[in-house]
Motif scaffolding. Structure first.
Motif, mmCIF file in Angstrom:
data_model
loop_
_atom_site.group_PDB
_atom_site.id
_atom_site.type_symbol
_atom_site.label_atom_id
_atom_site.label_comp_id
_atom_site.label_asym_id
_atom_site.label_seq_id
_atom_site.Cartn_x
_atom_site.Cartn_y
_atom_site.Cartn_z
ATOM 1 N N TRP A 1 19.101 110.314 5.268
ATOM 2 C CA TRP A 1 18.291 109.195 5.739
ATOM 3 C C TRP A 1 19.216 108.052 6.144
ATOM 4 C CZ3 TRP A 1 13.138 109.200 6.561
ATOM 5 C CH2 TRP A 1 12.374 110.187 5.936
ATOM 6 N N PHE A 2 19.013 107.514 7.347
ATOM 7 C CA PHE A 2 19.863 106.434 7.845
ATOM 8 C C PHE A 2 19.008 105.376 8.528
ATOM 9 C CE2 PHE A 2 22.204 110.394 7.891
ATOM 10 C CZ PHE A 2 23.380 110.071 7.226
ATOM 11 N N GLY A 3 19.471 104.142 8.432
ATOM 12 C CA GLY A 3 18.752 103.051 9.060
ATOM 13 C C GLY A 3 19.599 101.799 9.089
ATOM 14 N N PRO A 4 19.029 100.688 9.553
ATOM 15 C CA PRO A 4 19.776 99.430 9.613
ATOM 16 C C PRO A 4 19.986 98.837 8.226
ATOM 17 C CG PRO A 4 17.497 99.084 10.264
ATOM 18 C CD PRO A 4 17.666 100.566 10.106
ATOM 19 N N GLU A 5 20.960 97.935 8.126
ATOM 20 C CA GLU A 5 21.252 97.278 6.851
ATOM 21 C C GLU A 5 20.026 96.565 6.293
ATOM 22 O OE1 GLU A 5 23.841 97.257 4.957
ATOM 23 O OE2 GLU A 5 25.484 98.034 6.176
ATOM 24 N N SER A 6 19.139 96.130 7.170
ATOM 25 C CA SER A 6 17.951 95.381 6.736
ATOM 26 C C SER A 6 16.881 96.266 6.096
ATOM 27 C CB SER A 6 17.347 94.641 7.921
ATOM 28 O OG SER A 6 16.996 95.556 8.960
ATOM 29 N N PHE A 7 16.989 97.588 6.224
ATOM 30 C CA PHE A 7 15.981 98.501 5.687
ATOM 31 C C PHE A 7 16.078 98.501 4.162
ATOM 32 C CE2 PHE A 7 14.154 102.485 4.358
ATOM 33 C CZ PHE A 7 13.108 102.708 5.242
ATOM 34 N N ASN A 8 14.976 98.235 3.483
ATOM 35 C CA ASN A 8 15.023 98.158 2.018
ATOM 36 C C ASN A 8 13.908 98.921 1.317
ATOM 37 O OD1 ASN A 8 12.846 96.536 2.582
ATOM 38 N ND2 ASN A 8 13.811 94.614 1.943
ATOM 39 N N ALA A 9 13.230 99.820 2.047
ATOM 40 C CA ALA A 9 12.141 100.597 1.447
ATOM 41 C C ALA A 9 12.701 101.850 0.772
ATOM 42 C CB ALA A 9 11.116 100.982 2.506
ATOM 43 N N ASP A 10 11.989 102.324 -0.250
ATOM 44 C CA ASP A 10 12.319 103.587 -0.910
ATOM 45 C C ASP A 10 11.676 104.714 -0.095
ATOM 46 O OD1 ASP A 10 12.539 105.833 -2.504
ATOM 47 O OD2 ASP A 10 11.723 104.899 -4.319
ATOM 48 N N VAL A 11 12.498 105.575 0.510
ATOM 49 C CA VAL A 11 11.962 106.606 1.402
ATOM 50 C C VAL A 11 11.125 107.647 0.651
ATOM 51 C CG1 VAL A 11 13.767 106.329 3.127
ATOM 52 C CG2 VAL A 11 14.067 108.008 1.281
ATOM 53 N N THR A 12 11.217 107.670 -0.671
ATOM 54 C CA THR A 12 10.412 108.607 -1.463
ATOM 55 C C THR A 12 9.092 107.994 -1.902
ATOM 56 O OG1 THR A 12 11.415 107.992 -3.585
ATOM 57 C CG2 THR A 12 12.511 109.718 -2.309
ATOM 58 N N ASP A 13 8.912 106.701 -1.652
ATOM 59 C CA ASP A 13 7.698 105.979 -2.052
ATOM 60 C C ASP A 13 6.794 105.864 -0.827
ATOM 61 O OD1 ASP A 13 5.718 104.164 -2.739
ATOM 62 O OD2 ASP A 13 7.081 102.809 -3.798
ATOM 63 N N MET A 14 5.703 106.631 -0.819
ATOM 64 C CA MET A 14 4.838 106.655 0.355
ATOM 65 C C MET A 14 4.143 105.322 0.593
ATOM 66 S SD MET A 14 5.435 109.546 1.730
ATOM 67 C CE MET A 14 7.110 109.351 1.081
ATOM 68 N N ASN A 15 3.914 104.552 -0.462
ATOM 69 C CA ASN A 15 3.335 103.222 -0.268
ATOM 70 C C ASN A 15 4.323 102.304 0.442
ATOM 71 O OD1 ASN A 15 0.800 103.700 -1.482
ATOM 72 N ND2 ASN A 15 1.675 103.401 -3.522
ATOM 73 N N ALA A 16 5.586 102.407 0.065
ATOM 74 C CA ALA A 16 6.620 101.576 0.682
ATOM 75 C C ALA A 16 6.883 102.002 2.126
ATOM 76 C CB ALA A 16 7.901 101.652 -0.132
ATOM 77 N N MET A 17 6.698 103.298 2.418
ATOM 78 C CA MET A 17 6.981 103.814 3.755
ATOM 79 C C MET A 17 5.809 103.691 4.712
ATOM 80 S SD MET A 17 10.102 104.784 4.020
ATOM 81 C CE MET A 17 10.093 105.866 5.467
ATOM 82 N N LYS A 18 4.645 103.326 4.189
ATOM 83 C CA LYS A 18 3.445 103.273 5.026
ATOM 84 C C LYS A 18 3.650 102.336 6.214
ATOM 85 C CE LYS A 18 -1.575 103.193 4.613
ATOM 86 N NZ LYS A 18 -1.653 104.581 5.084
ATOM 87 N N GLY A 19 3.372 102.858 7.403
ATOM 88 C CA GLY A 19 3.494 102.066 8.622
ATOM 89 C C GLY A 19 4.864 102.087 9.253
ATOM 90 N N LYS A 20 5.847 102.718 8.591
ATOM 91 C CA LYS A 20 7.193 102.801 9.158
ATOM 92 C C LYS A 20 7.225 103.846 10.283
ATOM 93 C CE LYS A 20 9.095 100.128 5.928
ATOM 94 N NZ LYS A 20 9.500 98.737 6.234
ATOM 95 N N THR A 21 8.217 103.737 11.142
ATOM 96 C CA THR A 21 8.418 104.712 12.206
ATOM 97 C C THR A 21 9.722 105.453 11.931
ATOM 98 O OG1 THR A 21 7.264 103.318 13.807
ATOM 99 C CG2 THR A 21 8.665 105.073 14.686
ATOM 100 N N VAL A 22 9.614 106.781 11.828
ATOM 101 C CA VAL A 22 10.756 107.620 11.454
ATOM 102 C C VAL A 22 11.093 108.562 12.598
ATOM 103 C CG1 VAL A 22 11.537 109.450 9.878
ATOM 104 C CG2 VAL A 22 10.235 107.496 8.988
ATOM 105 N N GLY A 23 12.379 108.670 12.903
ATOM 106 C CA GLY A 23 12.833 109.556 13.959
ATOM 107 C C GLY A 23 13.409 110.848 13.414
ATOM 108 N N VAL A 24 13.088 111.952 14.076
ATOM 109 C CA VAL A 24 13.646 113.266 13.737
ATOM 110 C C VAL A 24 13.928 114.005 15.035
ATOM 111 C CG1 VAL A 24 12.493 113.505 11.496
ATOM 112 C CG2 VAL A 24 11.338 114.301 13.564
ATOM 113 N N GLN A 25 14.789 115.017 14.966
ATOM 114 C CA GLN A 25 14.979 115.868 16.133
ATOM 115 C C GLN A 25 13.942 116.980 16.094
ATOM 116 O OE1 GLN A 25 18.913 117.439 16.765
ATOM 117 N NE2 GLN A 25 18.438 118.054 18.859
ATOM 118 N N ARG A 26 13.267 117.156 17.203
ATOM 119 C CA ARG A 26 12.154 118.096 17.307
ATOM 120 C C ARG A 26 12.570 119.518 16.933
ATOM 121 N NH1 ARG A 26 11.212 117.120 22.111
ATOM 122 N NH2 ARG A 26 9.546 115.570 21.854
ATOM 123 N N GLY A 27 11.743 120.164 16.083
ATOM 124 C CA GLY A 27 11.946 121.567 15.760
ATOM 125 C C GLY A 27 12.990 121.836 14.695
#
Length: 250
Positions: free
Chosen positions: A114-140
């Motif tokens: 998991w990678f993001g900007p220095e300003s990112f401070n949410a717990d990626v395992t906490d679905m409440n904290a991640m709600k509304g975030k936009t996550v990028g992945v490579q298709r497939g």
């Protein structure tokens, strides 16, 4: 008559066992750029961990190989359509893919990161904290599968054909975070100012294998033997050390 018999016998052998390394030039497909696995250097030459490993594998098999650049989402369709003979482009072994292609033994495994900007401070395992975030992945990819299965309805998932496009959108602040092969994130994101790991890495799947058509069982045996030799004689480790400071061998 004898020549006809020999030709018929060879044809039957190829039909039964598929392509063999010395039957023809092997065309090996790579998705570029996917640094450090496959990318073009400053001179425009194709290089990277898998490119060098593929070259060593072909040499060990005494096979002539040509390298083909193919977008990720066309990999398996291109293989089945005989545009190329092998996929050696960080394709994780999964049960779904194994229904369509034949895999070699796995030759490396890396976690998703998991990678993001220095300003990112949410717990990626906490679905409440991640709600509304936009996550990028490579298709497939297995990272796409993981996020789809675990975060659908929580985050907005943006899928990309190339890792390069995903990183550009991260830089453009159109993504909050990305989930990508750890070495790719390490070399394409962490080396830029203002970015960091934003979650624990996650090991996914059974590792990465060379993919080929289902009928190419003899070729699979040759590939497995060659990769085994490269691991035992130190060639694999020498190539790995050029791109990683940790062990990805499986």
């Amino acid at each position: 008559m004898k020549k006809l018999f020999i030709a018929a016998s060879c044809a039957m052998a190829m039909f039964a066992g598929g392509v063999q390394a010395q039957d023809q030039n092997l065309r090996i497909a790579f998705d570029v750029p996917y640094e450090p696995f496959e990318y073009k250097d400053e001179n425009g030459e194709l290089t990277g961990f898998e490119v060098e490993l593929a070259s060593a594998m072909c040499k060990e098999m005494e096979a002539k190989c040509d390298f083909v650049i193919q977008a990720w989402d066309g990999m398996i369709p291109g293989l089945i359509a005989r545009k190329f003979d092998l996929i050696m482009s960080s394709m994780s072994i999964t049960a779904e893919r194994a229904e369509r292609v034949l895999f070699s033994d796995p030759y490396y495994i890396t976690p998703g990161g998991w990678f993001g900007p220095e300003s990112f401070n949410a717990d990626v395992t906490d679905m409440n904290a991640m709600k509304g975030k936009t996550v990028g992945v490579q298709r497939g990819t297995t990272m796409d599968t993981f996020v789809t299965e675990n975060m659908t309805g929580v985050v907005t998932i943006k899928r990309y054909t190339t890792a390069e496009d995903m990183v550009l959108d991260l830089e453009g602040q159109r993504l909050d975070a990305v989930f990508v092969d750890y070495p790719v994130g390490e070399q394409t994101i962490l080396n830029r100012d203002g970015y960091k790991e934003v979650g624990e890495s996650v090991k996914l799947g059974e590792g990465v294998g060379v993919a080929m058509r289902k009928r190419d069982t003899k070729l699979a045996k040759e590939i497995n033997a060659a990769l085994k030799t490269l691991k035992e004689d130190g060639t694999y480790d020498a190539i790995m050390a050029k791109y990683f400071n940790y062990d990805i061998k499986i």
